[in-house]
Motif scaffolding. Sequence first.
Motif, short mmCIF file in Angstrom:
data_model
loop_
_atom_site.label_atom_id
_atom_site.label_comp_id
_atom_site.label_asym_id
_atom_site.label_seq_id
_atom_site.Cartn_x
_atom_site.Cartn_y
_atom_site.Cartn_z
N TYR A 152 10.05 13.14 -14.53
CA TYR A 152 9.72 12.65 -15.87
C TYR A 152 8.61 13.48 -16.52
CZ TYR A 152 12.27 8.39 -14.60
OH TYR A 152 13.23 7.50 -14.22
N THR A 153 8.69 13.62 -17.82
CA THR A 153 7.55 13.98 -18.65
C THR A 153 7.55 12.99 -19.81
OG1 THR A 153 8.78 15.53 -20.05
CG2 THR A 153 7.73 16.42 -18.06
N HIS A 154 6.36 12.57 -20.23
CA HIS A 154 6.23 11.55 -21.28
C HIS A 154 6.95 10.25 -20.89
CE1 HIS A 154 4.69 14.70 -23.98
NE2 HIS A 154 5.69 15.45 -23.51
N GLN A 156 9.82 10.08 -19.91
CA GLN A 156 11.23 10.26 -20.27
C GLN A 156 11.87 11.16 -19.21
OE1 GLN A 156 12.54 8.67 -23.07
NE2 GLN A 156 10.49 7.76 -23.18
N ARG A 157 13.11 10.86 -18.86
CA ARG A 157 13.80 11.66 -17.86
C ARG A 157 13.86 13.11 -18.32
NH1 ARG A 157 18.80 7.42 -17.21
NH2 ARG A 157 17.54 5.64 -16.53
N ALA A 158 13.47 14.02 -17.45
CA ALA A 158 13.32 15.41 -17.85
C ALA A 158 14.20 16.36 -17.04
CB ALA A 158 11.86 15.83 -17.72
N GLN A 159 13.94 16.47 -15.75
CA GLN A 159 14.74 17.35 -14.89
C GLN A 159 14.94 16.67 -13.54
OE1 GLN A 159 12.24 21.09 -15.55
NE2 GLN A 159 14.29 21.97 -15.49
N VAL A 160 15.93 17.12 -12.82
CA VAL A 160 16.21 16.55 -11.51
C VAL A 160 15.20 17.08 -10.50
CG1 VAL A 160 17.89 18.32 -10.89
CG2 VAL A 160 17.97 16.09 -9.76
#
Length: 437
Positions: A152-154, A156-160
């Motif tokens: 996550y960043t913020h 919010q889902r970002a990268q695996v």
Amino acid sequence: MKLWGGRFKQEESKLMEDFNSSLSFDKRLYREDVKGSIAHVSMLVKSGILKKEEGKVISDGLAGLLEDIEAGRLEIGGDYEDIHSFMESNLIKRIGDLGKKLHTARSRNDQVAVDMRMFAKDNAKMLEGELQELLDTIKKLADANNVIMPGYTHLQRAQVVTFKHHMMAYYSMFSRDKKRIANAIEILDESPLGCCALAGTTYDIDRKHTAKELGFKKPVENFMDGVSDRDYLLELCSCFSIIMMHMSRLSEELILWSSQEFKFINMSDEFSTGSSIMPQKKNPDAAELIRGKTGRVYGSLISLLTTIKGLPLAYNKDMQEDKEQFFDSLDTVTACIRVMSGMLSTLKVNSENMKKAVKYGFLNATEVADYLVNKGVAFRDAHGIVGEIVIYCEDKGCAIEELSLDEFKRFNPVFENDIFEFIDYDNILKKGIKKYL
């Protein structure tokens, strides 16, 4: 019995006596006080200030006091100003006037300073061990759960990423914390005994002898600094605060992950509580309390900094306020580390829910952009194209990898069948995180 009073005409007010007393909390230093006093007596004998027989009687008397306190035969309490007056008074009761020679070539200023240094050093080493236990627990949990999850960043889902990689981020944090504690121990490892009140003594004493006896690497270099230095407590409280900050961050994630909205982990009943009105509730109170107690440890640091900030050299009675703050901070961080270790060692990871969160989080969107760049598309253009693909998938209710090749080609003709291998999550991990593990 007071250790002072010869120049006073009036008795101390009972109000002032109670206000001035520190025995209720500095009694915790009884072991260090005895140890420091025995080392001091050993030095007085070595220096010819006390006779060998006198030194033995005093040392045996001190050892007897310690033994009786540990066995519960002597309770620390009464109308004593502090642990130092308690010990000296009870020593005199046991061995007579010879006990009055104990304080030769020593002040309460260097006495309390050496007691606190020993206490801080020993407990900092203890905390190193607790941190290592926590590190071992994190490593074990991480190794047992090398499964994919959203990063996550913020929020919010970002990268695996993998759960292992995520937890090992905290392993790195707590490893740094352990180094900070070790560094603080290295810096504080100097003995202030022999500084006396602030300017040493006219007796020909051997400060190196007491430093060695007490396990310090050397005596402090400056007497005034030796009795007034509380940097080591500030540094340790700063270390405690950083440790708590790291545990609070981890606690916040555990709280989120254990919620019905995430369902990434299940907290053990051992470290959860329930609701008095809602029978379905299982609350992550251990993590919440760690998060809450972080502010308490911060408060101790700020209180100590504020207490010390305006003090002239050398010793001032304000410094008596260091103990309660340090003791509370130490106790709090120790308890929190132990609870965190217990909580992590008993939690269960819901790997399937983590995989589902990855699948519908478009966590391979960045890799789609990288694919286009590898095909000669400028990154900014690729970024815009993938944004359109994400909108398309949201409207359709599918994941990016579920698109057909024809659908991919609607957005750019450079897409070929190799896109599916390129954006496969296991392959993404191999290209990214796993090659660094």
